[in-house]
Design a protein around this motif. Sequence first.
Motif, short mmCIF file in Angstrom:
data_model
loop_
_atom_site.label_atom_id
_atom_site.label_comp_id
_atom_site.label_asym_id
_atom_site.label_seq_id
_atom_site.Cartn_x
_atom_site.Cartn_y
_atom_site.Cartn_z
N SER A 184 -24.43 -9.72 -80.56
CA SER A 184 -24.60 -11.15 -80.29
C SER A 184 -25.71 -11.39 -79.27
O SER A 184 -26.51 -12.32 -79.41
CB SER A 184 -23.28 -11.75 -79.79
N THR A 185 -25.76 -10.54 -78.23
CA THR A 185 -26.81 -10.67 -77.21
C THR A 185 -28.19 -10.44 -77.82
O THR A 185 -29.14 -11.20 -77.58
CB THR A 185 -26.57 -9.67 -76.07
N VAL A 212 -26.57 -12.71 -89.91
CA VAL A 212 -25.16 -12.96 -89.60
C VAL A 212 -24.27 -12.13 -90.52
O VAL A 212 -23.26 -11.55 -90.09
CB VAL A 212 -24.83 -14.46 -89.71
N TYR A 231 -19.41 -5.45 -87.64
CA TYR A 231 -18.20 -5.74 -86.86
C TYR A 231 -16.98 -5.15 -87.55
O TYR A 231 -16.09 -4.58 -86.91
CB TYR A 231 -18.07 -7.25 -86.72
N LEU A 239 -19.70 -6.08 -80.73
CA LEU A 239 -19.94 -7.47 -81.08
C LEU A 239 -20.81 -8.16 -80.04
O LEU A 239 -21.76 -8.88 -80.39
CB LEU A 239 -18.62 -8.22 -81.25
N TRP A 240 -20.49 -7.96 -78.77
CA TRP A 240 -21.27 -8.61 -77.72
C TRP A 240 -22.69 -8.06 -77.67
O TRP A 240 -23.64 -8.80 -77.40
CB TRP A 240 -20.58 -8.45 -76.37
N VAL A 287 -24.37 -8.59 -89.32
CA VAL A 287 -23.59 -8.45 -88.09
C VAL A 287 -22.10 -8.39 -88.39
O VAL A 287 -21.36 -7.55 -87.85
CB VAL A 287 -23.91 -9.61 -87.12
N THR A 344 -20.20 -19.97 -83.74
CA THR A 344 -21.49 -19.49 -83.26
C THR A 344 -21.39 -18.13 -82.62
O THR A 344 -22.35 -17.38 -82.58
CB THR A 344 -22.07 -20.48 -82.24
N ALA A 345 -20.26 -17.78 -82.08
CA ALA A 345 -20.11 -16.48 -81.43
C ALA A 345 -19.95 -15.35 -82.43
O ALA A 345 -19.99 -14.19 -82.08
CB ALA A 345 -18.92 -16.49 -80.48
N VAL A 346 -19.75 -15.69 -83.71
CA VAL A 346 -19.58 -14.70 -84.77
C VAL A 346 -18.48 -13.70 -84.40
O VAL A 346 -18.69 -12.50 -84.42
CB VAL A 346 -20.89 -13.94 -85.04
N ASP A 347 -17.28 -14.21 -84.09
CA ASP A 347 -16.25 -13.29 -83.62
C ASP A 347 -14.92 -13.44 -84.34
O ASP A 347 -13.90 -13.04 -83.84
CB ASP A 347 -16.03 -13.49 -82.12
#
Length: 288
Positions: free
Chosen positions: A120-121, A99, A106, A116-117, A102, A275-278
């Motif tokens: 995340s995927t 995380v 980002y 990001l997506w 990531v 949870t989406a780490v955004d």
Amino acid sequence: MDQAAQQKKDVSYAAVAATAWIVWDTLTNIDVEVEYIWKLPNAPWMKIAYLFIRYVTILHAGAVLTLDVGAVRFPGTACRIWLAEEGIYMEVLALAVEVLLVLRLYVLFNQNKVVLWAMSTAFVAEIACMAAAIGKTVPAATFNENCQILWTPSFFMVYWLSSLIFETFLFGLTLVAFVRHVKDIHRKHSILFVFFRDGTWAFALIFVCMLLNTLMYKLNANPLAGMGYYWDLSVMSFAGAHILLNIRRLGVPDGPSGVGTTLPTMQFELSDIPTAVDTAHFSSTATV
């Protein structure tokens, strides 16, 4: 001494060495930790993450080591529960460190939603693969009388390979970001330099450790297969803790490391992570 006893002894030596290393690293960095983690306000999630990555991991490694060295005997069901606990803990620790990687990427990609997506995927896919590997391995694994793993199904390779693939994917993105921003890296202590430096050494350590674990479980049908588990714990703890420390250094002007002095007006903040780490937020007078 028979072969099984020697193998158990070798695993214990490796476990003690790995645990001693991470304890030594913690003690030698305690002043930095106090300065940049516990004394500074804001970002409570960083304190929680550091506490888990650093200290809960040391306690976990110590507990597992105590049981291994003490040659505690368990029934078969308890061995499977213990194997599941080890696998789940390693997965959670790896995900916590990833995380951080990531979020850093980002920032480097200027909060690009497509990147990001994609991350995340891939992150969700890694979690699913690791969980599936644990679910299939625990019922099928065989143990000796001391709960040491003697054999695991081939599918267990997915547990380590999924992390290897995801880490390689993140490192690939780091190289892309480096190429995009290479002209902006003028100083050794700039935010870009620190991010690329940390991303490179963290990837190298984690990749080598996980690759060795994969090979150990693939090539050994004896207790030596689990020799790398403690080193994986220690390397993950080391990487995550130092990445967090370096992030905090970047946000402190006139820090003893000298990093903050090159970015006196820079503020780096990562708000609470959903949870989406955004929700990474970055603001600086320097162009990233």
